[in-house]
Design a protein around this motif. Structure first.
Motif, mmCIF file in Angstrom:
data_model
loop_
_atom_site.group_PDB
_atom_site.id
_atom_site.type_symbol
_atom_site.label_atom_id
_atom_site.label_comp_id
_atom_site.label_asym_id
_atom_site.label_seq_id
_atom_site.Cartn_x
_atom_site.Cartn_y
_atom_site.Cartn_z
ATOM 1 N N SER A 9 0.823 -1.209 0.000
ATOM 2 C CA SER A 9 0.000 0.000 0.000
ATOM 3 C C SER A 9 0.860 1.263 0.000
ATOM 4 C CB SER A 9 -0.934 0.007 1.206
ATOM 5 O OG SER A 9 -0.174 0.057 2.406
ATOM 6 N N LEU A 10 2.127 1.117 0.360
ATOM 7 C CA LEU A 10 3.041 2.256 0.355
ATOM 8 C C LEU A 10 3.867 2.347 -0.920
ATOM 9 C CD1 LEU A 10 4.425 1.941 3.989
ATOM 10 C CD2 LEU A 10 2.602 3.441 3.172
ATOM 11 N N ALA A 11 3.704 1.372 -1.796
ATOM 12 C CA ALA A 11 4.499 1.337 -3.025
ATOM 13 C C ALA A 11 4.226 2.594 -3.847
ATOM 14 C CB ALA A 11 4.172 0.095 -3.837
ATOM 15 N N PRO A 12 5.293 3.232 -4.290
ATOM 16 C CA PRO A 12 5.093 4.464 -5.071
ATOM 17 C C PRO A 12 4.572 4.167 -6.469
ATOM 18 C CG PRO A 12 7.411 3.912 -4.954
ATOM 19 C CD PRO A 12 6.683 2.924 -4.090
ATOM 20 N N GLU A 13 3.996 5.194 -7.046
ATOM 21 C CA GLU A 13 3.518 5.104 -8.426
ATOM 22 C C GLU A 13 4.705 4.871 -9.355
ATOM 23 O OE1 GLU A 13 1.328 8.160 -11.571
ATOM 24 O OE2 GLU A 13 1.595 8.728 -9.495
ATOM 25 N N LYS A 14 4.523 4.027 -10.356
ATOM 26 C CA LYS A 14 5.584 3.735 -11.321
ATOM 27 C C LYS A 14 5.849 4.988 -12.149
ATOM 28 C CE LYS A 14 6.728 0.668 -15.153
ATOM 29 N NZ LYS A 14 6.253 -0.428 -15.999
ATOM 30 N N LYS A 15 7.126 5.298 -12.309
ATOM 31 C CA LYS A 15 7.512 6.453 -13.116
ATOM 32 C C LYS A 15 8.422 5.978 -14.241
ATOM 33 C CE LYS A 15 7.245 9.978 -9.580
ATOM 34 N NZ LYS A 15 7.932 11.117 -8.971
ATOM 35 N N GLU A 16 8.267 6.631 -15.381
ATOM 36 C CA GLU A 16 9.077 6.287 -16.542
ATOM 37 C C GLU A 16 9.591 7.557 -17.209
ATOM 38 O OE1 GLU A 16 7.141 2.198 -18.211
ATOM 39 O OE2 GLU A 16 6.054 4.047 -18.681
ATOM 40 N N VAL A 17 10.671 7.375 -17.937
ATOM 41 C CA VAL A 17 11.262 8.446 -18.733
ATOM 42 C C VAL A 17 11.276 7.970 -20.176
ATOM 43 C CG1 VAL A 17 13.406 9.683 -19.212
ATOM 44 C CG2 VAL A 17 12.726 9.277 -16.861
ATOM 45 N N THR A 25 12.299 2.771 -16.876
ATOM 46 C CA THR A 25 11.608 2.829 -15.601
ATOM 47 C C THR A 25 12.533 3.433 -14.558
ATOM 48 O OG1 THR A 25 10.277 0.899 -16.148
ATOM 49 C CG2 THR A 25 10.464 1.460 -13.818
ATOM 50 N N ILE A 26 12.003 4.389 -13.815
ATOM 51 C CA ILE A 26 12.758 5.009 -12.728
ATOM 52 C C ILE A 26 12.545 4.174 -11.473
ATOM 53 C CG2 ILE A 26 12.957 7.034 -11.242
ATOM 54 C CD1 ILE A 26 12.128 8.741 -13.591
ATOM 55 N N LYS A 27 13.640 3.807 -10.820
ATOM 56 C CA LYS A 27 13.528 3.045 -9.583
ATOM 57 C C LYS A 27 12.831 3.903 -8.527
ATOM 58 C CE LYS A 27 16.810 0.628 -7.950
ATOM 59 N NZ LYS A 27 18.074 0.147 -7.403
ATOM 60 N N PRO A 28 12.057 3.270 -7.654
ATOM 61 C CA PRO A 28 11.432 4.038 -6.576
ATOM 62 C C PRO A 28 12.495 4.668 -5.680
ATOM 63 C CG PRO A 28 10.575 1.792 -6.667
ATOM 64 C CD PRO A 28 11.720 1.861 -7.619
ATOM 65 N N LEU A 29 12.129 5.745 -5.063
ATOM 66 C CA LEU A 29 13.031 6.429 -4.150
ATOM 67 C C LEU A 29 13.284 5.541 -2.939
ATOM 68 C CD1 LEU A 29 14.612 8.947 -3.506
ATOM 69 C CD2 LEU A 29 12.549 9.915 -2.508
ATOM 70 N N THR A 30 14.504 5.064 -2.819
ATOM 71 C CA THR A 30 14.879 4.178 -1.718
ATOM 72 C C THR A 30 15.638 4.978 -0.658
ATOM 73 O OG1 THR A 30 16.991 3.628 -2.730
ATOM 74 C CG2 THR A 30 15.098 2.206 -3.285
ATOM 75 N N VAL A 31 15.860 4.350 0.453
ATOM 76 C CA VAL A 31 16.646 4.973 1.512
ATOM 77 C C VAL A 31 18.040 5.325 0.982
ATOM 78 C CG1 VAL A 31 17.728 4.578 3.766
ATOM 79 C CG2 VAL A 31 15.376 3.832 3.359
ATOM 80 N N GLY A 32 18.636 4.393 0.243
ATOM 81 C CA GLY A 32 19.970 4.625 -0.301
ATOM 82 C C GLY A 32 20.030 5.795 -1.267
ATOM 83 N N LEU A 33 19.047 5.880 -2.159
ATOM 84 C CA LEU A 33 19.006 6.988 -3.116
ATOM 85 C C LEU A 33 18.777 8.319 -2.411
ATOM 86 C CD1 LEU A 33 16.984 5.442 -6.075
ATOM 87 C CD2 LEU A 33 19.315 6.304 -6.167
ATOM 88 N N LYS A 63 21.794 5.604 -10.746
ATOM 89 C CA LYS A 63 21.148 4.795 -9.711
ATOM 90 C C LYS A 63 19.633 4.792 -9.867
ATOM 91 C CE LYS A 63 24.878 5.002 -6.392
ATOM 92 N NZ LYS A 63 25.376 3.684 -6.649
ATOM 93 N N LEU A 64 19.078 5.891 -10.360
ATOM 94 C CA LEU A 64 17.632 5.962 -10.580
ATOM 95 C C LEU A 64 17.202 5.119 -11.779
ATOM 96 C CD1 LEU A 64 16.988 9.772 -10.072
ATOM 97 C CD2 LEU A 64 16.003 7.924 -8.693
ATOM 98 N N ILE A 65 18.026 5.091 -12.819
ATOM 99 C CA ILE A 65 17.682 4.393 -14.062
ATOM 100 C C ILE A 65 18.848 3.485 -14.445
ATOM 101 C CG2 ILE A 65 16.815 4.637 -16.409
ATOM 102 C CD1 ILE A 65 16.149 7.559 -15.752
ATOM 103 N N PRO A 66 18.997 2.362 -13.764
ATOM 104 C CA PRO A 66 20.141 1.493 -14.050
ATOM 105 C C PRO A 66 20.130 0.905 -15.464
ATOM 106 C CG PRO A 66 18.691 0.505 -12.402
ATOM 107 C CD PRO A 66 18.172 1.875 -12.678
ATOM 108 N N PHE A 87 11.910 14.946 -11.230
ATOM 109 C CA PHE A 87 10.758 14.072 -11.470
ATOM 110 C C PHE A 87 10.774 12.869 -10.526
ATOM 111 C CE2 PHE A 87 8.823 10.591 -14.112
ATOM 112 C CZ PHE A 87 7.526 11.072 -14.105
ATOM 113 N N ALA A 88 11.931 12.260 -10.350
ATOM 114 C CA ALA A 88 12.047 11.067 -9.509
ATOM 115 C C ALA A 88 11.797 11.383 -8.041
ATOM 116 C CB ALA A 88 13.430 10.445 -9.671
ATOM 117 N N PHE A 89 12.222 12.548 -7.592
ATOM 118 C CA PHE A 89 12.136 12.880 -6.175
ATOM 119 C C PHE A 89 10.848 13.606 -5.802
ATOM 120 C CE2 PHE A 89 16.479 11.693 -6.427
ATOM 121 C CZ PHE A 89 16.865 11.343 -5.151
#
Length: 105
Positions: A9-17, A25-33, A63-66, A87-89
């Motif tokens: 339920s906390l999963a972020p919306e999928k983002k693409e470039v 596909t842009i990776k979700p904002l993680t703790v590491g990012l 890191k956002l778009i490996p 956009f990612a953040f």
């Protein structure tokens, strides 16, 4: 009966470039990012050379778009690197602001 915390339920919306007819596909904002971005943000950016600023942006985009090759990233217009990061953040900042507002009440 076990309790379950459903993180879906906390999963972020999928983002693409979209770049040259290819979607990434842009990776979700993680703790590491988030920590990486904060590390760069905490450095006095005005004292960094333009090359240092650009290298930071490129590292974050990698890191956002490996799936995007380093060659493709190097071919991006300068504005695109910043646009991808913003956009990612965006959703991460919105969630942060929601929590700050809730704590203030």
């Amino acid at each position: 009966m076990a309790k379950l915390l459903d993180l879906n339920s906390l999963a972020p919306e999928k983002k693409e470039v979209l770049l040259y007819d290819r979607k990434y596909t842009i990776k979700p904002l993680t703790v590491g990012l988030f920590a990486l971005a904060q590390k760069y943000q905490s450095v006095d950016i005005e004292n960094q050379s333009p090359v240092e600023q650009l290298e930071a942006g490129i590292e974050i985009v990698q890191k956002l778009i490996p799936d995007m090759s380093e060659e493709d990233i190097q071919q991006l217009p300068l504005e695109a690197v910043q646009a991808i990061i913003v956009f990612a953040f965006q959703s991460g900042e919105a969630v942060n602001n929601e929590h700050v507002d809730a704590e203030a009440k």
